[in-house]
Design a protein around this motif. Structure first.
Motif, short mmCIF file in Angstrom:
data_model
loop_
_atom_site.label_atom_id
_atom_site.label_comp_id
_atom_site.label_asym_id
_atom_site.label_seq_id
_atom_site.Cartn_x
_atom_site.Cartn_y
_atom_site.Cartn_z
N LYS A 90 -0.95 26.93 5.12
CA LYS A 90 -1.31 25.51 4.89
C LYS A 90 -0.94 25.10 3.46
CE LYS A 90 -5.15 22.35 5.77
NZ LYS A 90 -5.61 21.76 4.51
N MET A 91 -1.20 25.98 2.50
CA MET A 91 -0.86 25.65 1.11
C MET A 91 0.65 25.56 0.92
SD MET A 91 -3.80 27.67 -1.12
CE MET A 91 -3.43 26.80 -2.66
N LEU A 92 1.40 26.44 1.61
CA LEU A 92 2.87 26.38 1.54
C LEU A 92 3.36 25.06 2.13
CD1 LEU A 92 3.69 30.03 2.72
CD2 LEU A 92 3.90 29.14 0.39
N GLU A 93 2.81 24.69 3.27
CA GLU A 93 3.23 23.44 3.94
C GLU A 93 2.86 22.23 3.10
OE1 GLU A 93 3.19 24.94 8.58
OE2 GLU A 93 1.43 23.89 7.83
N GLU A 94 1.68 22.25 2.50
CA GLU A 94 1.25 21.11 1.68
C GLU A 94 2.10 21.00 0.42
OE1 GLU A 94 -3.37 20.72 3.20
OE2 GLU A 94 -2.99 21.75 1.30
N ALA A 95 2.76 22.10 0.03
CA ALA A 95 3.65 22.07 -1.13
C ALA A 95 5.05 21.57 -0.75
CB ALA A 95 3.74 23.46 -1.75
N GLY A 96 5.25 21.21 0.52
CA GLY A 96 6.54 20.65 0.93
C GLY A 96 7.49 21.67 1.52
N LEU A 97 6.96 22.84 1.88
CA LEU A 97 7.81 23.87 2.49
C LEU A 97 7.54 23.91 3.99
CD1 LEU A 97 7.15 26.42 -0.34
CD2 LEU A 97 9.41 25.49 0.23
N ARG A 98 8.60 24.19 4.76
CA ARG A 98 8.51 24.26 6.22
C ARG A 98 8.79 25.70 6.65
NH1 ARG A 98 9.17 20.34 10.20
NH2 ARG A 98 9.47 18.84 8.53
N VAL A 99 7.93 26.25 7.51
CA VAL A 99 8.13 27.61 8.02
C VAL A 99 9.19 27.54 9.13
CG1 VAL A 99 7.06 29.62 9.08
CG2 VAL A 99 5.75 28.21 7.48
N VAL A 100 10.39 28.10 8.87
CA VAL A 100 11.47 28.03 9.87
C VAL A 100 11.68 29.39 10.56
CG1 VAL A 100 12.59 26.04 8.81
CG2 VAL A 100 13.28 28.35 8.11
N ALA A 101 10.93 30.41 10.12
CA ALA A 101 10.91 31.70 10.81
C ALA A 101 9.64 32.42 10.35
CB ALA A 101 12.13 32.55 10.47
N SER A 102 9.02 33.17 11.26
CA SER A 102 7.77 33.85 10.92
C SER A 102 7.53 35.00 11.87
CB SER A 102 6.60 32.86 11.01
OG SER A 102 5.39 33.47 10.60
N LYS A 103 7.16 36.16 11.34
CA LYS A 103 6.71 37.23 12.22
C LYS A 103 5.73 38.14 11.49
CE LYS A 103 11.10 39.71 11.70
NZ LYS A 103 12.34 40.07 12.44
N ARG A 104 4.77 38.66 12.27
CA ARG A 104 3.78 39.58 11.73
C ARG A 104 4.28 40.98 12.03
NH1 ARG A 104 -2.27 39.49 10.94
NH2 ARG A 104 -3.14 41.37 11.89
N ILE A 105 4.36 41.80 10.99
CA ILE A 105 4.88 43.17 11.14
C ILE A 105 4.01 44.12 10.32
CG2 ILE A 105 7.27 42.42 11.47
CD1 ILE A 105 7.81 43.30 8.55
N HIS A 106 4.08 45.39 10.66
CA HIS A 106 3.50 46.42 9.79
C HIS A 106 4.69 47.20 9.22
CE1 HIS A 106 -0.25 49.01 9.00
NE2 HIS A 106 0.66 49.27 8.10
N MET A 107 4.98 47.01 7.96
CA MET A 107 6.16 47.62 7.35
C MET A 107 6.06 49.13 7.36
SD MET A 107 7.50 45.82 3.92
CE MET A 107 7.02 44.13 3.65
N SER A 108 7.17 49.78 7.60
CA SER A 108 7.24 51.23 7.42
C SER A 108 7.40 51.52 5.92
CB SER A 108 8.46 51.78 8.16
OG SER A 108 9.65 51.31 7.55
#
Ligand code: RTP
Ligand code: MG
Length: 140
Positions: A25-43
């Motif tokens: 929400k804070m990223l979006e309110e700063a004028g940024l749009r999420v154009v890709a997103s995924k939840r991962i557990h990094m190795s």
């Protein structure tokens, strides 16, 4: 100002506290749009590869352990001057030095568990985006 892209990670301290929405929400309110997103557990290999530039820094091993301690959300963000816009809303690396209204001032626990990563240049953004996303996974 040109519309550009940057790369963001919502770090394990934030996913653990169920703050994916709050950070986004804070990223979006700063004028940024999420154009890709995924939840991962990094190795471990992924985390070491991603932070290879910090290999010689004293905090490298702790940073890798922290980044694999739980899930993260990797995102591509789009907006006018996206790298700087994102760095501005993230705030200083150490939340003790971060300005009011920034993500790290609002949510970060410590200099290490500081809730978000953001690319520091357009060149690094392109490299970091390609590290985690195929072109077809990004929908602008
Ligand atoms: P980031 O890369 O995560 O967006 O953060 P940054 O540019 O503000 O900070 P950087 O200097 O690139 O450091 C990368 C991450 O390493 C952890 N760190 N720990 N214990 C320490 O002194 C220390 N310093 C840095 C933080 O998680 C930082 O975001
Ligand atoms: Mg950095």
């Amino acid at each position: 100002m040109a519309v550009t892209r940057t790369f963001s990670i919502i770090k394990p301290d934030a996913t653990r506290r169920n703050l994916t929405g709050g950070v986004t929400k804070m990223l979006e309110e700063a004028g940024l749009r999420v154009v890709a997103s995924k939840r991962i557990h990094m190795s471990r290999e992924q985390a070491e590869g991603f932070y290879a530039v910090h290999k010689e820094r004293p905090f490298f091993n702790d940073l890798v352990e922290f980044m694999i301690s739980g899930p993260v959300v990797v995102q591509v963000l789009e907006g006018e001057d996206a790298v700087k816009r994102n760095r501005d809303v993230m705030g200083a690396t150490n939340p003790a030095n971060a300005d009011e209204g920034t993500i790290r001032k609002t949510y970060a626990e410590s200099i290490e568990a500081n809730s978000v990563h953001g690319s520091d240049s357009e060149e690094n953004a392109a490299t970091e985006i390609a590290f985690f996303f195929k072109p077809e996974e990004i929908v602008g």
